[in-house]
Design an enzyme around this catalytic site. Sequence first.
Site, PDB file in Angstrom:
ATOM      1  N   GLU A 199      34.269 -39.447  -3.978  1.00  0.00           N
ATOM      2  CA  GLU A 199      35.589 -37.833  -4.578  1.00  0.00           C
ATOM      3  C   GLU A 199      36.573 -38.749  -4.755  1.00  0.00           C
ATOM      4  O   GLU A 199      37.114 -39.338  -3.563  1.00  0.00           O
ATOM      5  CB  GLU A 199      35.088 -36.797  -4.061  1.00  0.00           C
ATOM      6  CG  GLU A 199      36.101 -36.242  -4.715  1.00  0.00           C
ATOM      7  CD  GLU A 199      36.360 -34.530  -4.068  1.00  0.00           C
ATOM      8  OE1 GLU A 199      36.979 -33.771  -4.000  1.00  0.00           O
ATOM      9  OE2 GLU A 199      35.389 -34.548  -3.233  1.00  0.00           O
ATOM     10  N   CYS A 206      31.505 -32.805  -4.445  1.00  0.00           N
ATOM     11  CA  CYS A 206      31.789 -32.188  -3.226  1.00  0.00           C
ATOM     12  C   CYS A 206      30.985 -30.254  -3.129  1.00  0.00           C
ATOM     13  O   CYS A 206      29.566 -30.349  -3.876  1.00  0.00           O
ATOM     14  CB  CYS A 206      33.363 -31.782  -3.131  1.00  0.00           C
ATOM     15  SG  CYS A 206      33.513 -31.908  -1.196  1.00  0.00           S
ATOM     16  N   LYS A 263      35.673 -31.391 -12.465  1.00  0.00           N
ATOM     17  CA  LYS A 263      34.995 -30.145 -10.743  1.00  0.00           C
ATOM     18  C   LYS A 263      36.299 -29.249 -11.453  1.00  0.00           C
ATOM     19  O   LYS A 263      37.216 -28.939 -12.055  1.00  0.00           O
ATOM     20  CB  LYS A 263      35.847 -31.058  -9.679  1.00  0.00           C
ATOM     21  CG  LYS A 263      35.651 -30.066  -8.661  1.00  0.00           C
ATOM     22  CD  LYS A 263      36.486 -31.127  -7.591  1.00  0.00           C
ATOM     23  CE  LYS A 263      35.974 -29.966  -5.922  1.00  0.00           C
ATOM     24  NZ  LYS A 263      37.105 -30.919  -5.101  1.00  0.00           N
TER      25      LYS A 263
END
Length: 301
Positions: free
Chosen positions: A43, A167, A132
């Site tokens: 990430e 994540c 995201k």
Amino acid sequence: MHINVAVVQATPVFFDLQKTLDKLESLVIESARQGCQFVLFPESFIPGYPRKFTFGASIGLRTDAGRELYRTYWENSLQLPSPELKRIEQIARDNRVYLAIGVTERNVLNGSLYCTLIYVSPTQGYLGKHQKVKPTGVERLIWAEGNGQDSLRVFDTEIGRMGGLICWENYMPLARMSIYQQAPHLYLAPTADARPTWPATLQHIACEARCYVLGSNQFFQRSDYSEAYQEFLADDDNVLCRGGSAIVSPQGDFLAGPLWDQEGILTADLDLNEVLKNKLDFDVIGHYTRPDLFDFKVNVR
């Protein structure tokens, strides 16, 4: 089909786009020399996950120094398209590997940043991205929310179908289901979560999706930040991110890792037939569904 994959656990050259691209290229070359056809990076590997940065902000207060730091972060983030993206495409082409790279993406129109996973083919170049959809906690200070049209996709490639989440999106059951419905062979989970509990999350996803799960994190120490950035850190810890990268089988077994407290490249030979074989036991989008009871819809607008 058997494919060789690599998961990179490494430290970027923080807040330096060009030097981080140099390091990325060397890691791709090293992975390709080991026969890997696909490489996953963590990430926000480009230009670095700003772990424990405050950006000079608290409730009701922002500082000029924090705004200046945001500007530096923005300028070293990846624009799509850009000469830097072309360089990444060339790296994939030269080494004959598919790449999935966690980046902070800058939007030149609205000035916002996004936590993004880009996909690059050695033959087709840039395939697309996942933004995201829900930054976690204080991440919302620096990252905007991604849109559904760009974010929830699985890419059909010559080495299998690949897609995933970033994540703590992986703790959103409906987000996971949106990926499961597209039947990935490789589920990608780049992260900044270095807690001992994270590898169990990767195992759970593998057992739920019945596919291979690749998790990639950075190994990061306080000394990796230059002196100019030390004032923005929230505490005095030395090791800021222990890693925990891993490759997990469709039955939830670790094929490589978890890797802790060091940089490294994890590799594994994957038999994609195992994905199909394990559907016998459990198929979250097939014989283990009850469409008469449950209805699921994703708004990609």
